[in-house]
Design a protein around this motif. Structure first.
Motif: not given
Length: 250
Positions: A12-17, A105-114, A116-128
């Motif tokens: 999940t997004v939370d688990e990847v983060f 690279a590792v985060a979006f390797y796990y998030g490759a199956r997310f 569009k909205n899930e990938r955006k949310r993951l990047f927003t959390m990382i970017n903070e």
């Protein structure tokens, strides 16, 4: 390789983060509080070495994975070869940049199956979070909006009074204590939003104890450098682990 195979397989997004934050914390330890040991392990006489961060906040310098293709994207290869050919701070900055690239690279390797909205949310959390490069070089990031927590909602501003041990009055610091009967404004955290822990890279919050280094003027969570408020009262001049190591070498 035993270290490189340590994988939590988050889905999940939370688990990847959470996986991202753990690996990031491990790499920050290697490049800040554990920098002397990290420097020693990166012997240029050894074969190609990589810096790995793990979900449990541990780090390791080791040879790259032997399997092809590897289970996860691999970090920069041969970081030890450039160690003695560059200024130390430049070399650490270079490793930090490659560490940021690997973490994404590792985060979006796990998030490759997310989606569009899930990938955006993951990047927003990382970017903070400030990058490893930001923390290692002491770069002040642009003032940010309120942090996004793991559920994707804005975090509430802390309202507790911050206790700060300050050795030099002239040094810039997180907000000083106010009268206990006077509540802090909600704008307090935003005003000091550009203060980050020199060890873990976490942003300033008013409900945690902080201590400032009198040498490099960076600020640290007390828990990150193992200093309690009671112990800080007896310290006339505080030196962070990095500055203490530099002084010892001199």
């Amino acid at each position: 390789m035993e270290g490189a195979s340590m994988s939590t397989n988050p889905r999940t997004v939370d688990e990847v983060f959470k996986d991202f934050k753990g690996r990031r914390s491990g790499m920050l330890k290697a490049l800040t509080t554990d920098v002397e040991e990290f420097y020693r392990q990166c012997d240029p006489e050894k074969e190609n070495l990589c810096l790995y961060g793990f979900p449990d906040e541990a780090w390791e310098v080791n040879l790259p994975a032997e399997e092809v293709p590897p289970e996860l994207p691999e970090p920069a290869l041969g970081i030890n070869f450039a160690r003695d050919g560059m200024q130390r701070k430049d070399w650490l900055s270079l490793v930090a940049v490659h560490s940021d690239a690997w973490l994404l690279a590792v985060a979006f390797y796990y998030g490759a199956r997310f989606d569009k909205n899930e990938r955006k949310r993951l990047f927003t959390m990382i970017n903070e979070l400030p990058t490893v490069f930001d923390v290692v070089t002491g770069k002040k990031p642009v003032k940010e909006k309120p942090a996004v927590n793991s559920s994707g909602t804005k975090a509430k501003s802390a309202t507790k009074v911050q206790q700060v041990t300050q050795a030099k009055p002239a040094k810039p610091a997180p907000p000083p204590p106010k009268d206990e009967e006077e509540p802090l404004d909600d704008e307090d955290d935003e005003e000091h939003g550009d203060t980050f822990c020199g060890s873990c890279g976490g942003p300033y919050t008013a409900d945690e104890f902080w201590i400032g280094c009198d040498i490099c003027e960076k600020w640290f969570h007390g828990k990150c450098v193992k200093i309690t408020p009671a112990r800080a009262e007896h310290i006339k001049q505080y030196k962070c682990p990095s500055c203490s190591n530099k002084r010892a070498r001199t």
